[in-house]
Design a protein around this motif. Structure first.
Motif, PDB file in Angstrom:
ATOM      1  N   VAL A   1     -33.061  32.947 -10.775  1.00 32.99           N
ATOM      2  CA  VAL A   1     -32.356  33.273 -12.064  1.00 32.99           C
ATOM      3  C   VAL A   1     -32.040  34.710 -12.198  1.00 32.99           C
ATOM      4  CG1 VAL A   1     -32.567  33.018 -14.574  1.00 32.99           C
ATOM      5  CG2 VAL A   1     -33.391  31.068 -13.145  1.00 32.99           C
ATOM      6  N   GLU A   2     -32.890  35.631 -11.880  1.00 29.70           N
ATOM      7  CA  GLU A   2     -32.626  36.979 -11.976  1.00 29.70           C
ATOM      8  C   GLU A   2     -31.624  37.522 -11.174  1.00 29.70           C
ATOM      9  OE1 GLU A   2     -36.288  38.853 -11.048  1.00 29.70           O
ATOM     10  OE2 GLU A   2     -37.328  38.266 -12.786  1.00 29.70           O
ATOM     11  N   LEU A   3     -31.512  36.818  -9.823  1.00 30.61           N
ATOM     12  CA  LEU A   3     -30.391  37.160  -8.956  1.00 30.61           C
ATOM     13  C   LEU A   3     -28.884  36.718  -9.454  1.00 30.61           C
ATOM     14  CD1 LEU A   3     -29.269  37.829  -5.942  1.00 30.61           C
ATOM     15  CD2 LEU A   3     -29.947  35.479  -5.338  1.00 30.61           C
ATOM     16  N   GLY A   4     -29.110  35.206  -9.852  1.00 35.94           N
ATOM     17  CA  GLY A   4     -27.876  34.842 -10.728  1.00 35.94           C
ATOM     18  C   GLY A   4     -27.351  35.683 -11.884  1.00 35.94           C
ATOM     19  N   GLN A   5     -28.259  36.138 -12.635  1.00 39.02           N
ATOM     20  CA  GLN A   5     -27.817  37.029 -13.636  1.00 39.02           C
ATOM     21  C   GLN A   5     -27.478  38.461 -13.187  1.00 39.02           C
ATOM     22  OE1 GLN A   5     -31.654  36.934 -15.820  1.00 39.02           O
ATOM     23  NE2 GLN A   5     -30.724  34.925 -17.055  1.00 39.02           N
ATOM     24  N   SER A   6     -28.030  38.731 -12.156  1.00 43.17           N
ATOM     25  CA  SER A   6     -27.446  40.296 -11.661  1.00 43.17           C
ATOM     26  C   SER A   6     -25.904  39.971 -10.938  1.00 43.17           C
ATOM     27  CB  SER A   6     -28.363  40.745 -10.422  1.00 43.17           C
ATOM     28  OG  SER A   6     -28.222  40.113  -9.220  1.00 43.17           O
ATOM     29  N   LEU A   7     -25.793  38.816 -10.318  1.00 48.05           N
ATOM     30  CA  LEU A   7     -24.507  38.502  -9.752  1.00 48.05           C
ATOM     31  C   LEU A   7     -23.573  38.011 -10.752  1.00 48.05           C
ATOM     32  CD1 LEU A   7     -25.398  36.415  -6.593  1.00 48.05           C
ATOM     33  CD2 LEU A   7     -24.495  38.725  -6.816  1.00 48.05           C
ATOM     34  N   ARG A   8     -23.760  37.880 -12.211  1.00 49.88           N
ATOM     35  CA  ARG A   8     -23.273  37.554 -13.402  1.00 49.88           C
ATOM     36  C   ARG A   8     -22.624  36.257 -13.316  1.00 49.88           C
ATOM     37  NH1 ARG A   8     -21.299  43.306 -12.951  1.00 49.88           N
ATOM     38  NH2 ARG A   8     -22.086  44.299 -14.744  1.00 49.88           N
ATOM     39  N   ILE A   9     -23.545  35.558 -12.802  1.00 50.52           N
ATOM     40  CA  ILE A   9     -23.318  33.941 -12.968  1.00 50.52           C
ATOM     41  C   ILE A   9     -23.670  33.321 -14.197  1.00 50.52           C
ATOM     42  CG2 ILE A   9     -24.045  31.638 -11.872  1.00 50.52           C
ATOM     43  CD1 ILE A   9     -24.370  33.362  -9.001  1.00 50.52           C
ATOM     44  N   SER A  10     -22.560  32.820 -14.997  1.00 43.25           N
ATOM     45  CA  SER A  10     -23.186  32.273 -16.168  1.00 43.25           C
ATOM     46  C   SER A  10     -22.718  31.016 -16.374  1.00 43.25           C
ATOM     47  CB  SER A  10     -22.087  33.130 -17.298  1.00 43.25           C
ATOM     48  OG  SER A  10     -20.610  32.906 -17.104  1.00 43.25           O
ATOM     49  N   GLY A  11     -22.327  30.268 -15.307  1.00 43.17           N
ATOM     50  CA  GLY A  11     -22.170  28.529 -15.331  1.00 43.17           C
ATOM     51  C   GLY A  11     -22.215  28.192 -14.063  1.00 43.17           C
ATOM     52  N   THR A  12     -22.709  27.017 -14.156  1.00 42.80           N
ATOM     53  CA  THR A  12     -22.884  26.126 -12.717  1.00 42.80           C
ATOM     54  C   THR A  12     -21.970  25.024 -12.634  1.00 42.80           C
ATOM     55  OG1 THR A  12     -24.614  24.871 -13.862  1.00 42.80           O
ATOM     56  CG2 THR A  12     -25.482  26.766 -12.677  1.00 42.80           C
ATOM     57  N   PRO A  13     -21.682  24.410 -11.414  1.00 45.99           N
ATOM     58  CA  PRO A  13     -21.966  25.286 -10.113  1.00 45.99           C
ATOM     59  C   PRO A  13     -21.070  26.383  -9.921  1.00 45.99           C
ATOM     60  CG  PRO A  13     -20.566  23.583  -9.828  1.00 45.99           C
ATOM     61  CD  PRO A  13     -20.485  23.581 -11.255  1.00 45.99           C
ATOM     62  N   THR A  14     -21.693  27.622  -9.320  1.00 47.42           N
ATOM     63  CA  THR A  14     -20.946  28.633  -8.550  1.00 47.42           C
ATOM     64  C   THR A  14     -21.317  28.678  -7.277  1.00 47.42           C
ATOM     65  OG1 THR A  14     -21.283  29.935 -10.687  1.00 47.42           O
ATOM     66  CG2 THR A  14     -20.878  31.162  -8.522  1.00 47.42           C
ATOM     67  N   ILE A  15     -20.134  28.662  -6.591  1.00 43.96           N
ATOM     68  CA  ILE A  15     -19.955  28.561  -5.297  1.00 43.96           C
ATOM     69  C   ILE A  15     -19.567  30.075  -4.362  1.00 43.96           C
ATOM     70  CG2 ILE A  15     -19.025  27.310  -3.133  1.00 43.96           C
ATOM     71  CD1 ILE A  15     -18.378  25.200  -5.574  1.00 43.96           C
ATOM     72  N   PHE A  16     -20.442  30.100  -3.335  1.00 49.33           N
ATOM     73  CA  PHE A  16     -19.941  31.316  -2.711  1.00 49.33           C
ATOM     74  C   PHE A  16     -19.705  30.837  -1.232  1.00 49.33           C
ATOM     75  CE2 PHE A  16     -22.645  33.472  -5.809  1.00 49.33           C
ATOM     76  CZ  PHE A  16     -21.747  34.449  -6.276  1.00 49.33           C
ATOM     77  N   LEU A  17     -18.468  31.323  -0.604  1.00 45.62           N
ATOM     78  CA  LEU A  17     -18.047  30.912   0.757  1.00 45.62           C
ATOM     79  C   LEU A  17     -18.714  31.948   1.722  1.00 45.62           C
ATOM     80  CD1 LEU A  17     -14.524  29.788   0.006  1.00 45.62           C
ATOM     81  CD2 LEU A  17     -16.612  28.484   0.005  1.00 45.62           C
ATOM     82  N   ALA A  18     -18.624  31.618   2.785  1.00 40.52           N
ATOM     83  CA  ALA A  18     -19.230  32.641   4.175  1.00 40.52           C
ATOM     84  C   ALA A  18     -18.561  34.050   4.019  1.00 40.52           C
ATOM     85  CB  ALA A  18     -19.051  31.933   5.606  1.00 40.52           C
ATOM     86  N   ASP A  19     -17.274  34.260   3.503  1.00 38.93           N
ATOM     87  CA  ASP A  19     -16.916  35.539   3.555  1.00 38.93           C
ATOM     88  C   ASP A  19     -17.304  36.178   2.100  1.00 38.93           C
ATOM     89  OD1 ASP A  19     -15.252  34.230   1.476  1.00 38.93           O
ATOM     90  OD2 ASP A  19     -13.389  34.527   2.454  1.00 38.93           O
ATOM     91  N   GLY A  20     -18.137  35.776   1.268  1.00 38.57           N
ATOM     92  CA  GLY A  20     -18.444  36.160   0.115  1.00 38.57           C
ATOM     93  C   GLY A  20     -17.545  36.063  -1.130  1.00 38.57           C
ATOM     94  N   SER A  21     -16.689  35.222  -0.958  1.00 40.19           N
ATOM     95  CA  SER A  21     -15.595  35.177  -2.022  1.00 40.19           C
ATOM     96  C   SER A  21     -16.450  33.903  -2.819  1.00 40.19           C
ATOM     97  CB  SER A  21     -14.294  34.434  -1.479  1.00 40.19           C
ATOM     98  OG  SER A  21     -14.340  33.334  -0.659  1.00 40.19           O
ATOM     99  N   ARG A  22     -15.950  33.980  -4.012  1.00 39.32           N
ATOM    100  CA  ARG A  22     -16.833  33.109  -5.133  1.00 39.32           C
ATOM    101  C   ARG A  22     -15.828  32.049  -5.823  1.00 39.32           C
ATOM    102  NH1 ARG A  22     -20.201  35.270 -10.125  1.00 39.32           N
ATOM    103  NH2 ARG A  22     -20.473  37.082  -8.736  1.00 39.32           N
ATOM    104  N   ILE A  23     -16.386  30.862  -5.957  1.00 36.02           N
ATOM    105  CA  ILE A  23     -15.674  29.839  -6.564  1.00 36.02           C
ATOM    106  C   ILE A  23     -16.551  29.686  -7.938  1.00 36.02           C
ATOM    107  CG2 ILE A  23     -14.753  27.576  -6.746  1.00 36.02           C
ATOM    108  CD1 ILE A  23     -14.613  27.837  -3.624  1.00 36.02           C
ATOM    109  N   GLY A  24     -16.015  29.863  -9.226  1.00 37.27           N
ATOM    110  CA  GLY A  24     -16.602  29.689 -10.509  1.00 37.27           C
ATOM    111  C   GLY A  24     -16.424  28.263 -10.914  1.00 37.27           C
ATOM    112  N   GLY A  25     -17.019  27.443 -10.811  1.00 39.22           N
ATOM    113  CA  GLY A  25     -17.030  25.795 -11.194  1.00 39.22           C
ATOM    114  C   GLY A  25     -16.949  25.106 -10.210  1.00 39.22           C
ATOM    115  N   TYR A  26     -16.521  23.738 -10.403  1.00 35.00           N
ATOM    116  CA  TYR A  26     -16.630  22.675  -9.628  1.00 35.00           C
ATOM    117  C   TYR A  26     -15.070  22.551  -9.041  1.00 35.00           C
ATOM    118  CZ  TYR A  26     -15.592  18.009  -8.205  1.00 35.00           C
ATOM    119  OH  TYR A  26     -15.239  16.718  -7.449  1.00 35.00           O
ATOM    120  N   LEU A  27     -15.080  22.254  -7.732  1.00 36.42           N
ATOM    121  CA  LEU A  27     -13.541  21.945  -7.117  1.00 36.42           C
ATOM    122  C   LEU A  27     -13.734  20.772  -6.421  1.00 36.42           C
ATOM    123  CD1 LEU A  27     -12.738  25.033  -4.650  1.00 36.42           C
ATOM    124  CD2 LEU A  27     -11.523  24.211  -6.650  1.00 36.42           C
ATOM    125  N   PRO A  28     -12.721  19.735  -6.614  1.00 35.15           N
ATOM    126  CA  PRO A  28     -12.571  18.471  -5.796  1.00 35.15           C
ATOM    127  C   PRO A  28     -12.923  18.723  -4.357  1.00 35.15           C
ATOM    128  CG  PRO A  28     -10.873  18.870  -7.458  1.00 35.15           C
ATOM    129  CD  PRO A  28     -11.321  20.159  -7.212  1.00 35.15           C
TER     130      PRO A  28
END
Length: 155
Positions: free
Chosen positions: A115-142
């Motif tokens: 939870v602390e890690l997620g807050q430090s990464l500014r994750i405010s909603g779930t799901p939050t997805i990170f790809l292998a290159d570090g890019s973030r996808i905020g939210g659900y993707l089909p």
């Protein structure tokens, strides 16, 4: 196409190697060559949709960081999943099949650190997805869009 969200995802990318993967529920499907990390709350409806999609994907390694931010019940479920003998099965049983995780106990400090890690990464909603290159996808993707995003990553 949401260009604002795309830009935000780029600006909030992380360094994959900074993720403490030992604090995640790890599941490997097929050869596991494609990787992603998710931050998920066990009571999040979109996380359950994502779980059903991920269960159908091949050749992927999924690191699920239990991120109980919705309720006390979310924390209880996360603790029980983390303490299960087979964390991956307990997580999948819950998000895919709706089978309540069995009561279990162990040291659950990891959940608090997630939870602390997620807050430090500014994750405010779930799901939050990170790809292998570090890019973030905020939210659900089909599933089809997520597969495309995963396959586009250059490692």
């Amino acid at each position: 196409k949401n260009v604002t969200q795309e830009r935000m995802n780029k600006l909030t990318a992380i360094k994959w190697s900074d993720l403490p993967l030992d604090r995640a529920v790890k599941q490997v499907r097929g050869d596991g060559k494609r990787v992603l990390a998710t931050f998920e709350d066990p009571n999040c409806g979109y996380c359950k949709r994502l779980g059903k999609d991920l269960a159908q994907m091949d050749d992927v390694t999924i690191y699920t960081f239990l991120y109980p931010i919705l309720s006390e019940d979310s924390r209880n479920k996360s603790d029980n999943i983390w303490c299960a003998k087979d964390k991956g099965k307990a997580w999948t049983d819950w998000v895919v099949d709706g089978k309540e995780p069995a009561k279990a106990s162990c040291d659950t400090a990891t959940i608090g650190r997630n939870v602390e890690l997620g807050q430090s990464l500014r994750i405010s909603g779930t799901p939050t997805i990170f790809l292998a290159d570090g890019s973030r996808i905020g939210g659900y993707l089909p599933k089809a869009e997520l597969e495309k995003a995963i396959d586009a990553v250059k490692r």
